[in-house]
Motif scaffolding. Sequence first.
Motif, PDB file in Angstrom:
ATOM      1  N   TYR A 101      -4.272   0.417  -9.525  1.00 15.49           N
ATOM      2  CA  TYR A 101      -4.091  -0.405  -8.330  1.00 15.49           C
ATOM      3  C   TYR A 101      -4.768   0.255  -7.135  1.00 15.49           C
ATOM      4  CZ  TYR A 101      -0.624  -3.061 -10.960  1.00 15.49           C
ATOM      5  OH  TYR A 101      -0.007  -3.849 -11.900  1.00 15.49           O
ATOM      6  N   GLU A 102      -5.611  -0.496  -6.454  1.00 15.44           N
ATOM      7  CA  GLU A 102      -6.299   0.044  -5.286  1.00 15.44           C
ATOM      8  C   GLU A 102      -5.332   0.317  -4.144  1.00 15.44           C
ATOM      9  OE1 GLU A 102      -7.669  -4.242  -3.342  1.00 15.44           O
ATOM     10  OE2 GLU A 102      -9.169  -2.910  -4.223  1.00 15.44           O
TER      11      GLU A 102
ATOM     12  N   SER B 103       0.831  -1.205   0.000  1.00 14.68           N
ATOM     13  CA  SER B 103       0.000   0.000   0.000  1.00 14.68           C
ATOM     14  C   SER B 103       0.866   1.257   0.000  1.00 14.68           C
ATOM     15  CB  SER B 103      -0.934   0.010   1.209  1.00 14.68           C
ATOM     16  OG  SER B 103      -0.206  -0.024   2.416  1.00 14.68           O
TER      17      SER B 103
ATOM     18  N   THR C  40      -2.988   5.428  -3.172  1.00 10.54           N
ATOM     19  CA  THR C  40      -3.827   6.597  -2.876  1.00 10.54           C
ATOM     20  C   THR C  40      -3.000   7.845  -3.164  1.00 10.54           C
ATOM     21  OG1 THR C  40      -5.028   5.431  -1.139  1.00 10.54           O
ATOM     22  CG2 THR C  40      -5.100   7.844  -1.093  1.00 10.54           C
TER      23      THR C  40
END
Length: 544
Positions: free
Chosen positions: A139-140, A47, A143
């Motif tokens: 891509y999640e 992430s 952010t």
Amino acid sequence: MTIPPTKAMPVVPTTDTVADYEADVAIVGYGPVGALLALQLAQNGHSVVAVDRWREPYKLPRAVTYDHEIARILATLGIDSDNDDAVERHPEIYYWKNAEGKTLQEVDWGSDNPSGWATRYWFYQPELEERLRSMASQYEQVTLLRGMRVTQLTQDLDSATVDGIQLHDEGGAQRTRIKARYVIGCDGANSIVRDSQEMAYEDHGYFFDWLILDMKPTVGRDWSPAHWQLCDPARPTTIVPGGPGRRRWEFMVLPGEQPSELASPESAWKLLEPWDVTPDNAELERSAVYRFQARWSDEWRRGRALIAGDAAHLMPPFAGEGMCAGVRDAIALGWRLDLVLRGLAGDALLDSYGPERREHVKSYVEFSMELGKVICITDPAAAAERDKHMLAEMENYDGTPVNTDIGILGPGLGVEGDAHVGELAHQGVVEGFGKRGRFDDVVGRGWIMIGLEHSPWEALTEQQRATLERLDAKAVRVGPVGSDAEIHDVDGVFTTWLGDMGVKYVVLRPDFYVAASATDGQHLHQSVDTLISRLHLTAEGETK
């Protein structure tokens, strides 16, 4: 890469609430280096929260060229520089000429490189950046927070926290906090990540102001030579492509001139008159003065904060390596962070990043400065002396242009004492696994062991093989066409390369650099043991 001038953030009221984010990695700065690093991490399932102080992406070009190594890296993303409408190649010499048009030196920008790609490509940076951002946005795990001014970076033993103010589209701003395992500063020459952590930054006192003119010719024309330097003391000038359908001129700001006046459209068009470039046949896309500088950071890591790109180094543009260096940073950092975040390697693996990249960057900064010493001469007497010396050298010119492949990694992750560690791996056309193409496309990327007519796996112990398999390593036997080797060396690149090195085996890292070479099986066994010990593998990554 040169970033746009810093602009003050508007003073707007902030809410009392705090927007909190958590991620494996926070990336400050979202130019090509930050976007590429975010994409790599997301591809491996990590992430990322990326922040950029600009509300909108910068729309004008900065870098216009990249080399064979960057083409090889971009190929891992599906960008084929040899067959891409957004990229062009001019297989010609990079000429350096004096005011009379006599050649002072020739630089190799026209050849095919042993890494499997052309030595030099030309592109339009806003388009490349948009492609990288678009890929990352799929891509999640990524952010992106735009319009955020970082105000503070703190860290402890387990995490780092980025605090800042983020502007909102609907007006107003909100205090924002990001907690991450690592923070990467890709935030340019005035990096808050670097400065907040007091990382030493070495300045070489190299300052020259140049006017950059980016042009879009509206009439077809043959630009020959395609790229060259006019070493005229009356006005040192650079003339290069700007990517498909574009050209760039760079004019040195002379002593006593006002940069703002020189950058006016009226002045810009007057400077272009000798080149028969006018409003009738070209569009002026940008006119801006930039300061060429030479710097590098002595420290690239402080705890959980690391830097990359312009935050870590600046160089004059004469070798075309500024953005290239930042892309190399992103790749070198990306695979290390992946191993650490996956729990396969300890945090100490990140310690080798800075020393390796710093020495590589230094070689290109110094090379760029030496090239700058040739062109940045405005005194007629000094220019005449330069011409005399360089023209005399050209009388004995053997036809071999100046090689721009000068970078070797500094001490870090490799087998100490191995003369080939830190060199960029060669690549040729091969056949195997039912495919024919470049080695990277046929065999894959990552940790790769190559044996010339010998199987690397057979030289290793079961324990070594199990450890390398945890790293998703591959091992292939390369041999001539017609042999029983898994991979056939179609154009003989690997036979020649390993033969010249006097070895039978090489171990390649995920960034295509040599981590070890070996003359026989026992040597490979020893080298792999050394390499494994330097990876700081955890119990998860190492088979006991």
